[in-house]
Design a protein around this motif. Structure first.
Motif, mmCIF file in Angstrom:
data_model
loop_
_atom_site.group_PDB
_atom_site.id
_atom_site.type_symbol
_atom_site.label_atom_id
_atom_site.label_comp_id
_atom_site.label_asym_id
_atom_site.label_seq_id
_atom_site.Cartn_x
_atom_site.Cartn_y
_atom_site.Cartn_z
ATOM 1 N N LEU A 219 -12.634 70.209 84.799
ATOM 2 C CA LEU A 219 -13.925 69.691 84.347
ATOM 3 C C LEU A 219 -14.945 69.746 85.480
ATOM 4 C CD1 LEU A 219 -12.754 66.640 82.202
ATOM 5 C CD2 LEU A 219 -13.859 68.727 81.354
ATOM 6 N N VAL A 220 -14.497 69.470 86.692
ATOM 7 C CA VAL A 220 -15.393 69.581 87.850
ATOM 8 C C VAL A 220 -15.796 71.039 88.052
ATOM 9 C CG1 VAL A 220 -15.557 69.320 90.356
ATOM 10 C CG2 VAL A 220 -14.497 67.516 88.983
ATOM 11 N N THR A 221 -14.828 71.953 87.988
ATOM 12 C CA THR A 221 -15.112 73.380 88.160
ATOM 13 C C THR A 221 -16.091 73.877 87.103
ATOM 14 O OG1 THR A 221 -12.923 73.766 89.130
ATOM 15 C CG2 THR A 221 -14.079 75.684 88.249
ATOM 16 N N ALA A 222 -15.964 73.339 85.890
ATOM 17 C CA ALA A 222 -16.849 73.744 84.790
ATOM 18 C C ALA A 222 -18.239 73.131 84.897
ATOM 19 C CB ALA A 222 -16.211 73.363 83.456
ATOM 20 N N GLY A 223 -18.438 72.216 85.836
ATOM 21 C CA GLY A 223 -19.737 71.594 86.008
ATOM 22 C C GLY A 223 -20.012 70.434 85.080
ATOM 23 N N LYS A 224 -18.992 70.027 84.308
ATOM 24 C CA LYS A 224 -19.186 68.907 83.384
ATOM 25 C C LYS A 224 -19.019 67.555 84.073
ATOM 26 C CE LYS A 224 -17.730 71.610 79.372
ATOM 27 N NZ LYS A 224 -16.795 71.715 78.207
ATOM 28 N N VAL A 225 -18.349 67.543 85.210
ATOM 29 C CA VAL A 225 -18.101 66.332 85.984
ATOM 30 C C VAL A 225 -18.389 66.647 87.451
ATOM 31 C CG1 VAL A 225 -16.279 64.775 86.812
ATOM 32 C CG2 VAL A 225 -16.402 65.388 84.382
ATOM 33 N N ARG A 226 -19.013 65.697 88.155
ATOM 34 C CA ARG A 226 -19.310 65.904 89.578
ATOM 35 C C ARG A 226 -18.199 65.343 90.485
ATOM 36 N NH1 ARG A 226 -22.582 68.999 87.429
ATOM 37 N NH2 ARG A 226 -24.858 68.811 87.638
ATOM 38 N N TYR A 227 -17.767 64.123 90.200
ATOM 39 C CA TYR A 227 -16.732 63.457 91.004
ATOM 40 C C TYR A 227 -15.796 62.716 90.060
ATOM 41 C CZ TYR A 227 -19.957 64.110 94.976
ATOM 42 O OH TYR A 227 -20.787 64.642 95.926
ATOM 43 N N ILE A 228 -14.588 62.389 90.562
ATOM 44 C CA ILE A 228 -13.625 61.671 89.743
ATOM 45 C C ILE A 228 -13.170 60.390 90.432
ATOM 46 C CG2 ILE A 228 -12.843 63.749 88.570
ATOM 47 C CD1 ILE A 228 -10.352 63.712 90.368
ATOM 48 N N GLY A 229 -12.832 59.392 89.618
ATOM 49 C CA GLY A 229 -12.379 58.107 90.134
ATOM 50 C C GLY A 229 -11.280 57.540 89.262
ATOM 51 N N ALA A 230 -10.737 56.414 89.702
ATOM 52 C CA ALA A 230 -9.654 55.757 88.977
ATOM 53 C C ALA A 230 -10.015 54.299 88.736
ATOM 54 C CB ALA A 230 -8.354 55.855 89.763
ATOM 55 N N SER A 231 -9.244 53.656 87.889
ATOM 56 C CA SER A 231 -9.458 52.245 87.600
ATOM 57 C C SER A 231 -8.133 51.620 87.178
ATOM 58 C CB SER A 231 -10.494 52.072 86.478
ATOM 59 O OG SER A 231 -10.741 50.709 86.205
ATOM 60 N N ASN A 232 -7.938 50.378 87.568
ATOM 61 C CA ASN A 232 -6.772 49.590 87.147
ATOM 62 C C ASN A 232 -5.429 50.172 87.589
ATOM 63 O OD1 ASN A 232 -8.102 47.428 85.568
ATOM 64 N ND2 ASN A 232 -8.768 49.139 84.284
ATOM 65 N N MET A 233 -5.414 50.872 88.695
ATOM 66 C CA MET A 233 -4.157 51.392 89.219
ATOM 67 C C MET A 233 -3.543 50.417 90.219
ATOM 68 S SD MET A 233 -4.543 55.480 89.926
ATOM 69 C CE MET A 233 -4.143 56.645 88.613
ATOM 70 N N GLN B 213 -32.584 60.229 87.837
ATOM 71 C CA GLN B 213 -32.607 59.082 88.747
ATOM 72 C C GLN B 213 -31.313 58.277 88.698
ATOM 73 O OE1 GLN B 213 -36.358 56.722 88.452
ATOM 74 N NE2 GLN B 213 -36.913 58.206 86.861
ATOM 75 N N ALA B 214 -30.477 58.571 87.701
ATOM 76 C CA ALA B 214 -29.309 57.729 87.452
ATOM 77 C C ALA B 214 -28.014 58.394 87.893
ATOM 78 C CB ALA B 214 -29.221 57.389 85.961
ATOM 79 N N LEU B 215 -27.084 57.560 88.305
ATOM 80 C CA LEU B 215 -25.711 57.976 88.578
ATOM 81 C C LEU B 215 -24.864 57.360 87.464
ATOM 82 C CD1 LEU B 215 -23.921 57.688 92.058
ATOM 83 C CD2 LEU B 215 -22.750 57.484 89.868
ATOM 84 N N LEU C 283 -20.125 63.268 76.916
ATOM 85 C CA LEU C 283 -21.322 64.054 77.219
ATOM 86 C C LEU C 283 -22.285 64.042 76.036
ATOM 87 C CD1 LEU C 283 -19.682 67.117 79.011
ATOM 88 C CD2 LEU C 283 -21.157 65.398 80.081
ATOM 89 N N ARG C 284 -21.730 64.181 74.844
ATOM 90 C CA ARG C 284 -22.575 64.170 73.645
ATOM 91 C C ARG C 284 -23.244 62.820 73.460
ATOM 92 N NH1 ARG C 284 -20.938 62.164 69.189
ATOM 93 N NH2 ARG C 284 -18.724 62.484 69.702
ATOM 94 N N ARG C 285 -22.480 61.744 73.588
ATOM 95 C CA ARG C 285 -23.056 60.407 73.383
ATOM 96 C C ARG C 285 -24.082 60.068 74.464
ATOM 97 N NH1 ARG C 285 -17.573 59.196 71.637
ATOM 98 N NH2 ARG C 285 -17.024 58.776 73.821
ATOM 99 N N LEU C 286 -23.821 60.481 75.684
ATOM 100 C CA LEU C 286 -24.735 60.183 76.788
ATOM 101 C C LEU C 286 -25.949 61.112 76.819
ATOM 102 C CD1 LEU C 286 -22.000 59.614 79.510
ATOM 103 C CD2 LEU C 286 -23.675 57.886 78.791
ATOM 104 N N GLN C 287 -25.945 62.131 75.973
ATOM 105 C CA GLN C 287 -27.045 63.101 75.890
ATOM 106 C C GLN C 287 -27.309 63.751 77.258
ATOM 107 O OE1 GLN C 287 -30.485 61.822 73.404
ATOM 108 N NE2 GLN C 287 -29.405 59.851 73.225
ATOM 109 N N THR C 288 -26.239 64.172 77.902
ATOM 110 C CA THR C 288 -26.352 64.811 79.201
ATOM 111 C C THR C 288 -25.341 65.952 79.272
ATOM 112 O OG1 THR C 288 -26.297 64.414 81.605
ATOM 113 C CG2 THR C 288 -24.654 63.267 80.284
ATOM 114 N N ASP C 289 -25.510 66.848 80.238
ATOM 115 C CA ASP C 289 -24.567 67.947 80.363
ATOM 116 C C ASP C 289 -23.619 67.770 81.541
ATOM 117 O OD1 ASP C 289 -26.395 68.361 82.355
ATOM 118 O OD2 ASP C 289 -27.032 70.351 81.679
ATOM 119 N N TYR C 290 -23.697 66.609 82.216
ATOM 120 C CA TYR C 290 -22.735 66.332 83.287
ATOM 121 C C TYR C 290 -22.577 64.831 83.475
ATOM 122 C CZ TYR C 290 -26.746 65.247 86.269
ATOM 123 O OH TYR C 290 -27.887 64.689 86.792
#
Length: 368
Positions: free
Chosen positions: A158-172, A93-95, A126-133
């Protein structure tokens, strides 16, 4: 199960009631986030695990799906607390939007956005969040020692490997986000779909150059310190921070307490009260009226804070409201253009956007 069966049709499920929650696409991507999000900085520290679980449960009940954290918040404790709170079937249910790039250890590769640091940080999160993506993985700060191409290639892998769905930036800065955008386009890499930056009714410089770039190229914006570290909650008063509050315990609170900030805050408070709104709800609603904003991420120390924040979605601004908010908040001269151009080229002046449009008889983008 009965509720689901009652909503089954030949073409899938009929929509479930969302308690008035609004959802928006993150930039031009297909990712959809709740307009109200949860800032998780205090999880695992100021907010204990039991309260974290209560806040997360309340968020999901309200239809909030966006949870913003980072590997540097509590040096992993925020991610751990959020991951624990999302166990028991709640993860779907979470993003989850987390970040990397700040120092999290004493080693030379425990900071930055090199390929090694980026991939290691992701695996640790991923380990701390207990999730695979991770739904949205964000570069926390630009790493000027690493070419942006290297960072983008690591994120693309990381996206290709399925560990990340989308990418973003911050403080640019705008030029840094521009460089990243066109580097990704040049090499066929995944692009940043979002940008998270400091923005509130007290600090609007981002509108001069950064926001127009995001609007033009379809990059969704979300903002930290939307309530100016408590200034815009309506809870505190000049010279009287509420005892025992998070602001009362934060050594950085004094940095916000300028006479200018209090002058503006007090006028905004009166403006909101005249219309039957709380200052905090108005501040969040105003950010949501901006053209590139997809969600606002105010921190929540208790479940009731989320109930209050969601009421911001009920506020509707008139053109006159926006003009008056400009008059109250934009009290510093725009020094981004030479003085003669203020008369000769008014379109180059970025302050008082709503006021300029009102004078010209044009509808405000922020009103829709």
């Amino acid at each position: 199960m009965e509720d689901i069966q009652q909503r089954v049709t030949a073409i899938g499920l009929t929509p479930k009631q969302t308690n008035g929650m609004q959802y928006r696409h993150v930039g031009r991507s297909g990712l959809i986030a709740s307009a109200i999000g949860v800032g998780c900085f205090a999880f695992g520290g100021y907010v204990d695990q039991a309260t974290t679980c209560a806040v997360v449960d309340q968020a999901l009940d309200l239809g909030i799906n966006y949870f913003d954290t980072a590997n540097s918040y509590g040096i992993g404790k925020s991610e751990e607390a959020l991951g624990t709170a999302l166990q028991g079937g709640k993860r779907q249910q979470a993003l989850i939007a987390t970040k990397f790039g700040n120092r999290t250890g004493d080693g030379p590769n425990d900071i930055g956005a090199s390929r090694m640091a980026t991939i290691r940080a992701c695996e640790d999160s991923l380990r701390r969040l207990q999730t695979d993506y991770i739904d949205l993985y964000q570069l926390h700060w630009p790493d000027h020692a690493t070419p942006i191409e290297e960072t983008l290639r690591a994120l693309d892998d990381l996206v290709t490997a399925g560990k990340v769905r989308y990418i973003g930036a911050s403080n640019m800065f705008a030029w840094e986000l521009c460089e990243a955008h066109f580097t990704a386009e040049k090499y066929g890499l995944g692009k940043f779909i979002s940008a998270q930056d400091h923005y509130s009714l007290l600090y609007r410089d981002i509108e001069k150059r950064f926001e127009p770039f995001c609007v033009k190229y379809g990059i969704g914006m979300t903002h930290y310190f939307p309530l100016a570290a408590g200034m815009l909650t309506g809870v505190h008063q000049r010279g009287a921070i509420v005892a025992g509050s998070r602001q009362d315990r934060n050594p950085n609170t004094a940095a916000w307490q300028s006479d200018r900030n209090w002058d503006v805050t007090e006028k905004l408070q009166a403006f909101a009260q005249q219309r039957g709104w709380t200052l905090a709800q108005m501040a969040l609603a105003w950010l949501l009226s901006r053209p590139a904003t997809f969600t606002v991420i105010a921190g929540a120390d208790k479940p009731q804070h989320l109930v209050d924040n969601v009421k911001a979605l009920e506020i509707r601004f008139t053109q006159q409201d926006l003009v008056e908010i400009d008059r109250i908040t934009l009290v510093d001269e725009d020094r981004s253009v030479a003085p003669p151009y203020r008369t000769l080229r008014p379109e180059k002046v970025h302050e008082f956007e709503a006021m300029q449009l009102a004078r010209a008889g044009a509808p405000s983008r922020a009103a829709h």
